[in-house]
Design a protein around this motif. Sequence first.
Motif, short mmCIF file in Angstrom:
data_model
loop_
_atom_site.label_atom_id
_atom_site.label_comp_id
_atom_site.label_asym_id
_atom_site.label_seq_id
_atom_site.Cartn_x
_atom_site.Cartn_y
_atom_site.Cartn_z
N GLY A 9 20.62 -15.21 -2.73
CA GLY A 9 19.61 -14.63 -3.04
C GLY A 9 18.84 -14.86 -4.18
N ASP A 10 19.71 -15.53 -5.18
CA ASP A 10 19.26 -15.79 -6.55
C ASP A 10 18.05 -17.14 -6.08
OD1 ASP A 10 21.88 -14.48 -7.62
OD2 ASP A 10 23.01 -16.11 -7.22
N TYR A 11 18.32 -17.73 -5.58
CA TYR A 11 17.23 -18.60 -5.88
C TYR A 11 16.19 -18.29 -4.52
CZ TYR A 11 19.22 -21.61 -8.85
OH TYR A 11 19.15 -22.55 -9.67
N PRO A 12 14.82 -17.76 -4.44
CA PRO A 12 14.60 -16.64 -3.06
C PRO A 12 13.62 -17.26 -2.12
CG PRO A 12 13.71 -16.20 -5.11
CD PRO A 12 14.46 -16.79 -5.50
N PRO A 13 13.33 -16.80 -0.91
CA PRO A 13 12.67 -18.06 -0.18
C PRO A 13 11.60 -18.60 -1.19
CG PRO A 13 13.67 -16.17 1.44
CD PRO A 13 14.00 -16.30 -0.04
N GLY A 14 10.52 -19.89 -1.14
CA GLY A 14 9.47 -20.63 -1.93
C GLY A 14 9.44 -20.62 -2.72
N LEU A 15 11.27 -20.51 -3.63
CA LEU A 15 10.71 -20.97 -5.43
C LEU A 15 10.68 -22.39 -4.98
CD1 LEU A 15 12.19 -20.00 -7.74
CD2 LEU A 15 14.21 -20.63 -7.27
N ARG A 16 10.27 -22.66 -5.79
CA ARG A 16 10.01 -23.86 -6.03
C ARG A 16 10.77 -24.56 -6.92
NH1 ARG A 16 7.53 -27.30 -10.04
NH2 ARG A 16 7.17 -29.35 -9.59
N LEU A 17 11.71 -25.83 -6.90
CA LEU A 17 12.95 -25.38 -7.59
C LEU A 17 12.25 -27.29 -8.72
CD1 LEU A 17 15.25 -25.83 -4.45
CD2 LEU A 17 15.29 -24.44 -6.41
N SER A 18 12.18 -26.77 -9.52
CA SER A 18 11.91 -28.06 -10.93
C SER A 18 13.47 -28.83 -10.84
CB SER A 18 11.45 -27.29 -11.94
OG SER A 18 11.31 -28.58 -12.99
N GLN A 19 13.60 -29.92 -10.80
CA GLN A 19 14.25 -30.91 -10.91
C GLN A 19 14.82 -31.32 -12.26
OE1 GLN A 19 14.64 -34.88 -9.38
NE2 GLN A 19 13.85 -33.75 -7.06
N GLN A 20 13.86 -30.81 -13.53
CA GLN A 20 14.18 -31.04 -14.44
C GLN A 20 14.50 -30.08 -14.72
OE1 GLN A 20 10.32 -31.62 -16.54
NE2 GLN A 20 10.97 -30.88 -18.63
N GLN A 35 18.91 -33.57 -1.49
CA GLN A 35 18.97 -34.10 0.24
C GLN A 35 19.79 -33.49 1.25
OE1 GLN A 35 19.20 -38.31 -0.66
NE2 GLN A 35 17.45 -38.24 -2.27
N LYS A 36 20.83 -33.73 0.69
CA LYS A 36 21.72 -32.86 1.34
C LYS A 36 21.05 -31.21 1.99
CE LYS A 36 26.32 -32.70 0.99
NZ LYS A 36 27.89 -32.56 0.43
N LEU A 37 20.85 -30.60 0.74
CA LEU A 37 20.19 -28.74 1.01
C LEU A 37 19.38 -29.28 2.27
CD1 LEU A 37 20.34 -27.33 -2.18
CD2 LEU A 37 22.23 -26.98 -0.11
N GLU A 38 18.35 -30.04 2.05
CA GLU A 38 17.64 -30.87 2.28
C GLU A 38 17.92 -30.20 4.23
OE1 GLU A 38 13.06 -32.57 2.72
OE2 GLU A 38 14.81 -33.58 1.89
N VAL A 39 18.73 -31.17 4.70
CA VAL A 39 19.47 -31.91 6.16
C VAL A 39 19.72 -30.46 6.67
CG1 VAL A 39 21.58 -32.97 7.01
CG2 VAL A 39 19.95 -33.81 5.71
N GLU A 40 20.25 -29.54 5.93
CA GLU A 40 20.95 -28.07 6.17
C GLU A 40 19.66 -27.61 6.37
OE1 GLU A 40 23.92 -26.86 3.86
OE2 GLU A 40 25.23 -27.57 4.63
N GLY A 41 18.80 -27.47 6.25
CA GLY A 41 17.63 -26.67 6.16
C GLY A 41 17.47 -25.40 4.81
N LEU A 42 18.08 -25.66 4.01
CA LEU A 42 17.90 -25.23 3.20
C LEU A 42 16.92 -25.04 2.20
CD1 LEU A 42 21.63 -23.98 2.30
CD2 LEU A 42 20.07 -23.11 4.05
N VAL A 43 16.59 -26.40 1.95
CA VAL A 43 15.28 -26.37 1.08
C VAL A 43 14.22 -27.21 1.88
CG1 VAL A 43 16.68 -26.43 -1.41
CG2 VAL A 43 16.24 -28.65 -0.48
N ILE A 44 13.27 -27.13 1.32
CA ILE A 44 12.01 -27.84 1.83
C ILE A 44 11.37 -28.27 1.36
CG2 ILE A 44 12.12 -26.71 4.35
CD1 ILE A 44 9.94 -25.23 3.18
N GLY A 45 11.08 -29.93 1.56
CA GLY A 45 9.29 -31.13 0.88
C GLY A 45 8.66 -30.68 0.79
N GLN A 46 7.97 -30.19 0.12
CA GLN A 46 6.44 -29.97 -0.50
C GLN A 46 5.58 -31.38 -0.91
OE1 GLN A 46 5.12 -27.36 1.29
NE2 GLN A 46 6.77 -26.68 2.13
N ALA A 47 4.41 -31.52 -0.55
CA ALA A 47 3.39 -32.81 -0.68
C ALA A 47 2.92 -32.20 -2.18
CB ALA A 47 2.70 -32.99 0.14
N ASN A 48 3.19 -33.43 -2.86
CA ASN A 48 2.85 -33.26 -4.44
C ASN A 48 3.37 -31.17 -5.16
OD1 ASN A 48 1.49 -34.81 -3.87
ND2 ASN A 48 -0.34 -33.69 -3.20
N ARG A 49 4.80 -31.60 -4.48
CA ARG A 49 5.23 -30.06 -5.15
C ARG A 49 6.71 -29.71 -5.43
NH1 ARG A 49 3.09 -24.77 -5.02
NH2 ARG A 49 5.52 -24.08 -5.33
#
Length: 271
Positions: free
Chosen positions: A28-39, A57-71
């Motif tokens: 829960g330290d990174y809550p749902p909807g939090l934008r993950l800035s690579q920098q 990319q591994k986390l995206e495969v597991e469904g823990l993060v999602i890619g957002q267009a332009n975000r």
Amino acid sequence: MELADMAGRPGTAVNDIYLAIRDRIIGGDYPPGLRLSQQQLAEELRVSRTPLREALQKLEVEGLVIGQANRGMEVAPVALSDVENSYALRLMVEPVTVAAIVARVTESDVAAMADALAEMERPSISIHEFQEAHWRFHRALLDRYPEAFTDLIRTLHTRIYRHQRLYFSRPVALADFTRLDQVFLDALRDHDGARAKQVLEFHLLDAALGLVRDVDPTYAFDALPVTLDGLEIEVDGLARPDHGGPVDIRWRRANAASLPALETANLRYRA
């Protein structure tokens, strides 16, 4: 692991970054909807962008993060349908796999599971420690599964894990899990595949009902009824929202094993 420990370890950098971010999402330290800035992540974890991108990319495969267009990436939302779907898939794959590989379960496997179960029963155990011990209990069998099944179960477990923490704050849930795991372990010790299969079906369904209805007692199940019908399992009250109390389970299969009476806060089998 301290974040600074990741520096200078290229062979393990991707996995270390993946685990660090995964733990923060699940905890829960990174809550749902939090934008993950690579920098920002690269600076926080003191890593370069290339292994960070691979970890995301591994986390995206597991469904823990999602890619957002332009975000870029953001932490995936938490949905009860994810819990239901994950347990429905586990019910279709895992019990039948256990029945098929039970002859290959070794004394070492059983000992590892018994150790994990003893940890689960420790009176002062924290919720996080219980989660980890419960995962170690079931993970002991994964090396016996076909590789594709192992990868699938690991991914499904990760999705479920986010929801377990609140449910495991209820002492009755911990007691139900440890009791069912003991019955399951007894079946494995006896190399009784049919019994192990049905106990695991009971256990997975009990967990699905508990995790979902603890959050929303009126939740309308969709995937589970289809799965149960395919497995020739009947559950009274599954289609009735806010049923309250344990619901009854029956196996319609002609080759159903003989089980002892089982009852949890969510599910009941009358021998």
